[in-house]
Scaffold this motif. Structure first.
Motif: not given
Length: 417
Positions: A48-53, A101-108, A123-126, A387-397
């Motif tokens: 449920r990403p939402e951009t600035a403000f 906040d999130a980014l105006p990117i279409h996730e892939k 796409a920045c891990g917020h 900021h990549s449309d393929m960005f992901n993180v390791d949740e273990e961190a």
């Protein structure tokens, strides 16, 4: 008598060290216990990403989670949230900050919990930053009786859009009543493997100066260029010449960059454009370098437009100061990580990054530090850059991030409270 007192003092010091270590071990265990909940929260926010403000639903969820923890919260700066957890004393106050906040990117990514909001992506891990600060809140709530002060949780909107939401949160009083004495934050890093954190004293991230540039020529028919001043040609000359400012005017040992990221102009193949609009950014770790690039850009634009008979308007739209970590604040982070996960868990970053971060604005008011949390893990596809449309993180961190944040707060209040 002196020897007896000395032995008593040593005994007390030993008890204090033992208590602190026991408490850190408890914090680490609590981070493990709350891991699944942090994963749930991260995935909720990610979907449920939402951009600035525009982070309306995001801030509602944050307030709901704080309410479940019986942590008082209030809304500020449109969509920002402040949470307050008082321990055995009102002062001192230590703060934790998360961007939301999130980014105006279409996730892939194709993740099962991928974005439900078309054209919006964390796409920045917020999403994980929020989950970890909420995880730290869960941990600190559980050891509330051991906290010699107050913890303030700052959930800040609009980090991604200069001038950023930190200014608005500070104006709203996030750092006052009573005043914050130290502040901590983290940022995920896909270049550091999971299990480690990255730290650096002084400058960690660059000063940012964003600008808009409009070049105005004289439009006309594509078959009669001699009757026009082609703004696209002028703009292309500016873009080309701008690349030499950093490489030929800035000391090679300094870190600086000038990027023109967008260019808009023209309406048809047979019409010479009368106007071109560009957006760009200047970044550097040294304020003198940033100002030198700025001056060089202005001189170069003036010279080229004059040569072609064009006009221009250069507008500086926003800036972030350089993010400078306080060494004393960093010590709390480093010592906490060492005791929780061993000395090999800390990586000392040789160079600052040229990314911008408005956490820097809080550091203009009080000492504090941000550390990098390693999230790189090829097994889960956490290898793509921010900021990549393929960005992901390791949740273990998230276990490490939440524990280090909570531990740093506990250690600060224990020593200063």
């Amino acid at each position: 008598m002196t020897a007896g007192r000395s032995r008593t003092g040593a005994s007390r010091a030993g008890n204090t060290v033992e208590k602190a270590q026991n408490m850190l071990e408890k914090i680490r265990d609590l981070a493990e216990n709350y891991y699944r909940r942090m994963v749930e929260l991260r995935r909720y926010f990610h979907a449920r990403p939402e951009t600035a403000f525009e982070e309306i639903e995001t801030s509602k969820k944050i307030k709901a989670e704080l309410s479940l923890l019986k942590i008082k919260s209030s809304s500020h700066a449109k969509t920002g949230v402040l949470g307050v957890l008082q321990g055995t004393k009102e002062k001192p106050v230590c703060a934790l900050r998360s961007d939301i906040d999130a980014l105006p990117i279409h996730e892939k990514t194709g993740l099962p919990f991928r974005s439900k909001n078309n054209g919006r992506m964390h796409a920045c891990g917020h999403d994980m930053h929020m989950a970890m600060v909420l995880g730290a809140a869960m941990i600190l709530r559980d050891i509330k009786s051991e906290l010699k002060g107050t913890v303030r949780f700052i959930f800040q909107p609009a980090e991604e859009v200069p001038p950023g939401g930190a200014i608005e949160m500070i104006k709203a009083g996030a750092m006052k009543n009573p005043p914050v004495k130290m502040i901590f934050a983290l940022h995920n890093d896909p270049n550091i493997r999971t299990g480690k954190i990255g730290v650096r004293d002084d400058v960690m991230m660059a000063e940012v100066l964003d600008f808009n540039l409009t070049v105005r020529g004289r439009g006309g028919h594509g078959a009669r260029p001699h009757d026009t001043i082609d703004s696209i040609v002028v703009a292309s000359q500016i873009i080309d010449a701008a690349q030499a400012i950093v490489s030929r005017q800035i000391n090679p040992s300094a870190q600086a960059v000038l990027t023109i990221g967008t260019i808009e102009g023209g309406s048809a193949r047979n019409i010479i454009a009368g106007e071109v609009f560009m957006r760009g950014t200047i970044r550097g770790t040294d304020p003198k370098s940033v100002q030198k690039v700025k001056k060089g850009l202005e001189q170069m634009i003036t010279g080229i437009t004059n040569a072609y008979g064009a006009k221009y308007n250069l507008e500086y739209v926003a800036n972030y100061p350089a993010l400078k970590n306080n060494p004393a604040a960093n010590r709390f982070i480093i010592e906490t990580a060492h005791k929780l996960y061993g000395k090999k868990s800390v990586t000392y970053l040789e160079n600052p990054g040229l990314g911008g971060e408005d956490f820097a604005r809080y550091l203009q008011y009080v000492p504090g530090a941000m550390f990098r949390l390693g999230v790189r893990n090829k097994k889960v596809g956490a290898v793509h850059q921010w900021h990549s449309d393929m960005f992901n993180v390791d949740e273990e961190a998230m276990k490490i991030g939440s524990a280090v944040l909570a531990g740093a707060v506990y250690n600060f209040l224990e020593q200063k409270g």
